[in-house]
Design an enzyme around this catalytic site. Structure first.
Site, PDB file in Angstrom:
ATOM      1  N   ARG A 171     -24.000   3.501   1.829  1.00 45.40           N
ATOM      2  CA  ARG A 171     -22.873   3.374   2.757  1.00 45.40           C
ATOM      3  C   ARG A 171     -22.734   1.941   3.259  1.00 45.40           C
ATOM      4  NH1 ARG A 171     -23.548   4.547   7.817  1.00 45.40           N
ATOM      5  NH2 ARG A 171     -24.827   6.408   7.471  1.00 45.40           N
ATOM      6  N   TYR A 229       4.014  -1.470   5.671  1.00 45.48           N
ATOM      7  CA  TYR A 229       3.749  -0.297   4.829  1.00 45.48           C
ATOM      8  C   TYR A 229       3.790   0.973   5.691  1.00 45.48           C
ATOM      9  CZ  TYR A 229       1.079   2.760   1.729  1.00 45.48           C
ATOM     10  OH  TYR A 229       0.664   3.805   0.950  1.00 45.48           O
ATOM     11  N   ASP A 262      -1.313  -8.655   5.415  1.00 45.42           N
ATOM     12  CA  ASP A 262      -1.443  -7.775   4.241  1.00 45.42           C
ATOM     13  C   ASP A 262      -0.847  -8.529   3.053  1.00 45.42           C
ATOM     14  OD1 ASP A 262      -1.081  -5.872   2.231  1.00 45.42           O
ATOM     15  OD2 ASP A 262      -0.740  -4.232   3.648  1.00 45.42           O
TER      16      ASP A 262
HETATM   17  C1  LIG Z   1      -0.506   0.898  -0.902  1.00 46.65           C
HETATM   18  C2  LIG Z   1      -0.463  -0.070   0.203  1.00 46.65           C
HETATM   19  C3  LIG Z   1      -1.326   0.059   1.304  1.00 46.65           C
HETATM   20  C4  LIG Z   1      -2.295   1.202   1.420  1.00 46.65           C
HETATM   21  O1  LIG Z   1      -3.269   1.163   0.412  1.00 46.65           O
HETATM   22  P1  LIG Z   1      -4.056   2.466  -0.122  1.00 46.65           P
HETATM   23  O2  LIG Z   1      -5.002   1.893  -1.106  1.00 46.65           O
HETATM   24  O3  LIG Z   1      -3.029   3.379  -0.720  1.00 46.65           O
HETATM   25  O4  LIG Z   1      -4.710   3.100   1.051  1.00 46.65           O
HETATM   26  C5  LIG Z   1      -1.239  -0.897   2.289  1.00 46.65           C
HETATM   27  N1  LIG Z   1      -0.366  -1.919   2.232  1.00 46.65           N
HETATM   28  C6  LIG Z   1       0.493  -2.060   1.201  1.00 46.65           C
HETATM   29  C7  LIG Z   1       1.445  -3.215   1.199  1.00 46.65           C
HETATM   30  C8  LIG Z   1       0.482  -1.151   0.159  1.00 46.65           C
HETATM   31  O5  LIG Z   1       1.334  -1.286  -0.857  1.00 46.65           O
END
Ligand SMILES: *Cc1c(COP(=O)(O)O)cnc(C)c1O
Length: 403
Positions: free
Chosen positions: A62, A115, A187
């Site tokens: 973990r 998102y 992000d």
């Molecule tokens: C898909 C996505 C997420 C979430 O990711 P997961 O791996 O599905 O949990 C977050 N931000 C963006 C821009 C995404 O495209």
């Protein structure tokens, strides 16, 4: 376009080599998938030293794992960060990062177009712990700066956005956030580290859904956050206790996918541009959203902060969902699916992909037409993709004329 040739060359080489050699065993040229949950010690003092961080090594799955470490090292190198830690999904990376730093009474400033899952954390979960969240209109930089200067602990940005590909000026917003001492999180999933380096533009932490472009084959879930050692260690501590650890098999698949990251993303961006031009010429298309188009509202900002415009685009079809339901099933070389960033071209309506979590009214407020289709360009030959689109649009035109 910011095309530092030496930088690009280094990136492609690092994508192949970074993080690998340190984990290899038995002269194998590839990183092993270490599925062991625990690590055995004969020397009780050595065990204690590793467990207390005095010596490097692994104790329990973990916390750390050699395959996972290789993945983290590779991403960290590509994002030019001091440290990285990984998660079981992109959403785990986002939620763990937010919950590591936010306390009751804090204020977060972000944009309306994050998102869908991230938007849910902002609107549904953070208010539960008395964190105040303000979401400014995406692309309205003055509004965002105005909210930031009122005071906040964390600024969260995502650019380009999902699904309408809006752009936020990272450097400008990071500067505003620094003035009030706020932590800046970005992000970088849509751009990928091939096209955008948020840390070099003043962001503190950059995160990814590794499920998308980093992995690139839609066969592994994962997330990762990169930044200074001091910040990442705090997030790592939160994750090791709360338990959203990346699995070794997924880490291996992501690691393997990342070796071709630059090749894939370059091809995807080329294909996306051509698909965007093709769609612009279609009578049945109301609007095309791609940062590489001169008609894009923030093409200038994209050009300034991105090396390439990425593999994602979207378009609004005349006739809404009725037309979408005819067009998409007629495509032969496309998955109609919820993922993106994979080698296969993928199409999906916003109402069932990025914004399935929000209501039709909320989508309307966000300026997402019900006929909006998100496209993730794959690495196929563009001639085939355009021919496929062409026959699907012919089919749509025919079906409409029958009505
Ligand atoms: C898909 C996505 C997420 C979430 O990711 P997961 O791996 O599905 O949990 C977050 N931000 C963006 C821009 C995404 O495209």
């Amino acid at each position: 376009m910011n095309s530092d040739k030496e930088d690009i060359l280094r990136f492609g080489t690092e994508a192949v080599w970074a993080g690998e050699k340190e984990q290899r065993v038995h002269r194998a040229t590839q990183v092993p998938v270490v599925v062991s949950v625990s690590y055995a010690y004969e020397d009780m003092d050595e065990w204690y030293d590793v467990a207390t961080g005095k010596k490097p090594g692994h104790i329990y799955g973990r916390n750390t794992n050699p395959t996972v470490t290789a993945f983290e090292d590779k991403v960290r190198t590509l994002e030019k960060a001091e440290a990285a830690t990984s998660f079981s999904s992109g959403m785990a990376a986002i939620s763990n990062t937010l919950y590591t730093f936010l306390r009751p009474g804090d204020r977060v400033v972000s944009i309306k177009d994050t998102y869908g899952g991230t938007n849910k954390i902002f609107t549904e979960f953070l208010p539960n712990i008395n964190v105040d969240v303000t979401l400014a209109d995406t692309g309205d930089h003055a509004a965002l700066e105005f909210e930031i200067q009122k005071g906040c602990q964390l600024v969260y940005i995502e650019t380009p956005t999902n699904p309408t590909l809006k752009i936020t000026d990272i450097e400008r917003i990071a500067k505003a956030a620094k003035k009030v001492g706020a932590l800046v999180v970005a992000d970088n999933t849509f751009a990928s580290p091939v096209n955008q380096a948020p840390l070099s533009l003043g962001v503190d932490l950059v995160l990814h859904s590794a499920t998308k472009f980093l992995g690139g084959h839609a066969d592994a879930l994962g997330g990762v956050v990169c930044g200074s050692k001091e910040l990442v260690e705090q997030i790592y501590h939160y994750r090791e206790i709360n338990g959203a650890s990346l699995a070794p098999w997924d880490a291996y698949l992501l690691l393997r996918g990342m070796k071709t990251l630059k090749l894939r993303v370059r091809q995807q961006a080329e294909n996306a541009m051509q698909i965007a031009h093709f769609l612009e010429k279609q009578e049945l298309v109301e609007a095309v959203y791609y940062p590489g188009l001169k008609t894009h509202l923030h093409h200038d900002i994209a050009q300034k902060q991105m090396k390439g415009f990425g593999g994602m685009l979207s378009f609004a079809l005349k006739g809404g969902m009725e037309s979408v339901s005819i067009l998409l099933p007629a495509l032969k070389y496309a998955n109609c699916a919820a993922n993106l960033g994979s080698v296969e071209t993928t199409y999906g309506p916003a109402r069932t992909t990025s914004h399935v979590e929000v209501t039709p009214e909320e989508r309307k407020a966000l300026g997402i037409p019900e006929g909006l289709v998100r496209v993730s360009a794959g690495i196929e030959d563009i001639e085939d993709l355009l021919a496929d689109l062409g026959q699907a649009f012919d089919h749509l035109t025919m079906e409409i004329s029958k009505k």
